[in-house]
Design a protein around this motif. Structure first.
Motif, PDB file in Angstrom:
ATOM      1  N   VAL A   1      56.327  39.799  37.193  1.00 52.82           N
ATOM      2  CA  VAL A   1      55.000  40.355  36.974  1.00 52.82           C
ATOM      3  C   VAL A   1      55.051  41.261  35.747  1.00 52.82           C
ATOM      4  O   VAL A   1      55.921  42.112  35.638  1.00 52.82           O
ATOM      5  N   VAL A   2      54.111  41.068  34.834  1.00 50.81           N
ATOM      6  CA  VAL A   2      54.063  41.864  33.616  1.00 50.81           C
ATOM      7  C   VAL A   2      52.769  42.677  33.596  1.00 50.81           C
ATOM      8  O   VAL A   2      51.676  42.118  33.644  1.00 50.81           O
ATOM      9  N   ALA A   3      52.915  43.985  33.553  1.00 54.76           N
ATOM     10  CA  ALA A   3      51.762  44.880  33.466  1.00 54.76           C
ATOM     11  C   ALA A   3      51.356  45.021  32.007  1.00 54.76           C
ATOM     12  O   ALA A   3      52.143  44.751  31.098  1.00 54.76           O
ATOM     13  N   GLY A   4      50.117  45.448  31.787  1.00 56.48           N
ATOM     14  CA  GLY A   4      49.712  45.670  30.412  1.00 56.48           C
ATOM     15  C   GLY A   4      48.243  45.976  30.245  1.00 56.48           C
ATOM     16  O   GLY A   4      47.521  46.246  31.203  1.00 56.48           O
TER      17      GLY A   4
ATOM     18  N   TRP B   1      35.707  45.562  25.388  1.00 50.63           N
ATOM     19  CA  TRP B   1      36.074  46.337  26.560  1.00 50.63           C
ATOM     20  C   TRP B   1      37.565  46.178  26.757  1.00 50.63           C
ATOM     21  O   TRP B   1      38.118  45.097  26.551  1.00 50.63           O
ATOM     22  N   ALA B   2      38.232  47.243  27.161  1.00 50.23           N
ATOM     23  CA  ALA B   2      39.671  47.200  27.404  1.00 50.23           C
ATOM     24  C   ALA B   2      39.948  47.683  28.810  1.00 50.23           C
ATOM     25  O   ALA B   2      39.227  48.532  29.345  1.00 50.23           O
ATOM     26  N   GLY B   3      40.993  47.132  29.399  1.00 47.35           N
ATOM     27  CA  GLY B   3      41.375  47.526  30.740  1.00 47.35           C
ATOM     28  C   GLY B   3      42.874  47.441  30.921  1.00 47.35           C
ATOM     29  O   GLY B   3      43.586  46.901  30.078  1.00 47.35           O
ATOM     30  N   GLN B   4      43.338  47.976  32.022  1.00 47.96           N
ATOM     31  CA  GLN B   4      44.762  47.917  32.354  1.00 47.96           C
ATOM     32  C   GLN B   4      44.940  47.081  33.613  1.00 47.96           C
ATOM     33  O   GLN B   4      44.051  47.044  34.454  1.00 47.96           O
ATOM     34  N   ALA B   5      46.077  46.412  33.690  1.00 47.82           N
ATOM     35  CA  ALA B   5      46.325  45.559  34.849  1.00 47.82           C
ATOM     36  C   ALA B   5      47.802  45.603  35.234  1.00 47.82           C
ATOM     37  O   ALA B   5      48.664  45.548  34.360  1.00 47.82           O
ATOM     38  N   PRO B   6      48.091  45.667  36.518  1.00 45.13           N
ATOM     39  CA  PRO B   6      49.480  45.612  36.959  1.00 45.13           C
ATOM     40  C   PRO B   6      50.076  44.213  36.805  1.00 45.13           C
ATOM     41  O   PRO B   6      51.283  44.054  36.789  1.00 45.13           O
ATOM     42  N   ASP B   7      49.215  43.188  36.663  1.00 43.13           N
ATOM     43  CA  ASP B   7      49.661  41.814  36.498  1.00 43.13           C
ATOM     44  C   ASP B   7      48.708  41.102  35.534  1.00 43.13           C
ATOM     45  O   ASP B   7      47.618  40.677  35.911  1.00 43.13           O
ATOM     46  N   LEU B   8      49.125  40.973  34.278  1.00 45.95           N
ATOM     47  CA  LEU B   8      48.276  40.345  33.267  1.00 45.95           C
ATOM     48  C   LEU B   8      48.003  38.871  33.545  1.00 45.95           C
ATOM     49  O   LEU B   8      46.991  38.340  33.097  1.00 45.95           O
ATOM     50  N   SER B   9      48.868  38.226  34.291  1.00 49.12           N
ATOM     51  CA  SER B   9      48.691  36.789  34.532  1.00 49.12           C
ATOM     52  C   SER B   9      47.537  36.477  35.480  1.00 49.12           C
ATOM     53  O   SER B   9      47.058  35.345  35.513  1.00 49.12           O
ATOM     54  N   THR B  10      47.065  37.461  36.235  1.00 48.49           N
ATOM     55  CA  THR B  10      46.009  37.199  37.214  1.00 48.49           C
ATOM     56  C   THR B  10      44.699  37.932  36.940  1.00 48.49           C
ATOM     57  O   THR B  10      43.692  37.635  37.577  1.00 48.49           O
ATOM     58  N   ILE B  11      44.689  38.860  36.005  1.00 48.04           N
ATOM     59  CA  ILE B  11      43.524  39.718  35.831  1.00 48.04           C
ATOM     60  C   ILE B  11      42.302  38.967  35.306  1.00 48.04           C
ATOM     61  O   ILE B  11      41.176  39.262  35.709  1.00 48.04           O
ATOM     62  N   GLN B  12      42.480  37.995  34.424  1.00 49.91           N
ATOM     63  CA  GLN B  12      41.306  37.298  33.887  1.00 49.91           C
ATOM     64  C   GLN B  12      40.527  36.590  34.986  1.00 49.91           C
ATOM     65  O   GLN B  12      39.304  36.674  35.030  1.00 49.91           O
ATOM     66  N   ASN B  13      41.209  35.932  35.895  1.00 50.11           N
ATOM     67  CA  ASN B  13      40.514  35.258  37.000  1.00 50.11           C
ATOM     68  C   ASN B  13      39.717  36.251  37.840  1.00 50.11           C
ATOM     69  O   ASN B  13      38.591  35.967  38.243  1.00 50.11           O
ATOM     70  N   ARG B  14      40.299  37.411  38.103  1.00 52.70           N
ATOM     71  CA  ARG B  14      39.613  38.421  38.901  1.00 52.70           C
ATOM     72  C   ARG B  14      38.359  38.925  38.184  1.00 52.70           C
ATOM     73  O   ARG B  14      37.290  39.049  38.782  1.00 52.70           O
ATOM     74  N   ILE B  15      38.483  39.204  36.899  1.00 51.73           N
ATOM     75  CA  ILE B  15      37.342  39.718  36.136  1.00 51.73           C
ATOM     76  C   ILE B  15      36.242  38.663  36.044  1.00 51.73           C
ATOM     77  O   ILE B  15      35.071  38.953  36.264  1.00 51.73           O
ATOM     78  N   TRP B  16      36.614  37.438  35.696  1.00 51.60           N
ATOM     79  CA  TRP B  16      35.612  36.370  35.578  1.00 51.60           C
ATOM     80  C   TRP B  16      34.895  36.160  36.915  1.00 51.60           C
ATOM     81  O   TRP B  16      33.702  35.922  36.946  1.00 51.60           O
ATOM     82  N   PHE B  17      35.625  36.242  38.013  1.00 48.15           N
ATOM     83  CA  PHE B  17      35.020  36.074  39.343  1.00 48.15           C
ATOM     84  C   PHE B  17      33.959  37.145  39.578  1.00 48.15           C
ATOM     85  O   PHE B  17      32.840  36.834  39.993  1.00 48.15           O
ATOM     86  N   THR B  18      34.296  38.405  39.322  1.00 44.35           N
ATOM     87  CA  THR B  18      33.324  39.472  39.567  1.00 44.35           C
ATOM     88  C   THR B  18      32.132  39.367  38.624  1.00 44.35           C
ATOM     89  O   THR B  18      30.996  39.622  39.030  1.00 44.35           O
ATOM     90  N   LEU B  19      32.376  38.965  37.385  1.00 43.35           N
ATOM     91  CA  LEU B  19      31.269  38.818  36.437  1.00 43.35           C
ATOM     92  C   LEU B  19      30.352  37.660  36.835  1.00 43.35           C
ATOM     93  O   LEU B  19      29.131  37.779  36.769  1.00 43.35           O
ATOM     94  N   ARG B  20      30.928  36.548  37.255  1.00 43.31           N
ATOM     95  CA  ARG B  20      30.118  35.399  37.689  1.00 43.31           C
ATOM     96  C   ARG B  20      29.232  35.753  38.880  1.00 43.31           C
ATOM     97  O   ARG B  20      28.140  35.217  39.024  1.00 43.31           O
ATOM     98  N   HIS B  21      29.726  36.628  39.735  1.00 45.22           N
ATOM     99  CA  HIS B  21      28.977  37.005  40.926  1.00 45.22           C
ATOM    100  C   HIS B  21      28.126  38.257  40.719  1.00 45.22           C
ATOM    101  O   HIS B  21      27.511  38.745  41.667  1.00 45.22           O
ATOM    102  N   GLY B  22      28.109  38.779  39.509  1.00 47.76           N
ATOM    103  CA  GLY B  22      27.278  39.937  39.202  1.00 47.76           C
ATOM    104  C   GLY B  22      27.725  41.227  39.836  1.00 47.76           C
ATOM    105  O   GLY B  22      26.920  42.141  40.039  1.00 47.76           O
ATOM    106  N   SER B  23      29.020  41.329  40.131  1.00 46.51           N
ATOM    107  CA  SER B  23      29.493  42.509  40.856  1.00 46.51           C
ATOM    108  C   SER B  23      30.546  43.321  40.095  1.00 46.51           C
ATOM    109  O   SER B  23      31.252  44.125  40.703  1.00 46.51           O
ATOM    110  N   HIS B  24      30.641  43.147  38.789  1.00 41.01           N
ATOM    111  CA  HIS B  24      31.625  43.925  38.027  1.00 41.01           C
ATOM    112  C   HIS B  24      31.161  45.369  37.931  1.00 41.01           C
ATOM    113  O   HIS B  24      29.976  45.639  37.766  1.00 41.01           O
ATOM    114  N   ARG B  25      32.104  46.308  38.032  1.00 34.84           N
ATOM    115  CA  ARG B  25      31.788  47.740  37.990  1.00 34.84           C
ATOM    116  C   ARG B  25      31.314  48.198  36.615  1.00 34.84           C
ATOM    117  O   ARG B  25      30.567  49.164  36.505  1.00 34.84           O
TER     118      ARG B  25
END
Length: 111
Positions: free
Chosen positions: A18-21, A34-58
């Protein structure tokens, strides 16, 4: 998926490195960043896209830009990978400092 195959897949997932960054999201239509930090760069894009698609990003400005311009107007980039040695001085402190650095460097909003 067979039970044995699932067990092998789960074990492989747990053993991966796991690579943080720091990551960067860019609206190609407006140039906003926009910039953000993630404990696992390999999975963060899927999480962000999911919340954006559902209109629930903070991030309100990010969600508004996504709603206006759509998914195809956005790019995801890794700004910096942080190895374990860099994080030894305190994971949260180091990641926050690097995030603030990239926000200042790129004129990005933190999410």
């Amino acid at each position: 998926m067979r039970h044995e195959d699932r067990k092998v897949a789960v074990a492989a997932y747990k053993e991966r490195k796991v690579v943080a960054g720091i990551y960067l999201l860019r609206c190609l239509a407006t140039g906003e960043r926009w910039a953000g930090q993630a404990p696992d760069l390999s999975t963060i894009q899927n999480r962000i896209w999911f919340t954006l698609r559902h209109g629930s990003h903070r991030g309100r400005t990010l969600q508004a830009a996504w709603n206006t311009h759509g998914e195809n107007a956005f790019a995801f980039e890794e700004a910096e990978r942080l190895d374990e040695k860099a994080l030894e001085a305190g994971r949260e402190r180091v990641m926050k400092a690097r995030l603030m650095h990239w926000c200042a460097e790129l004129g990005a909003e933190a999410v």
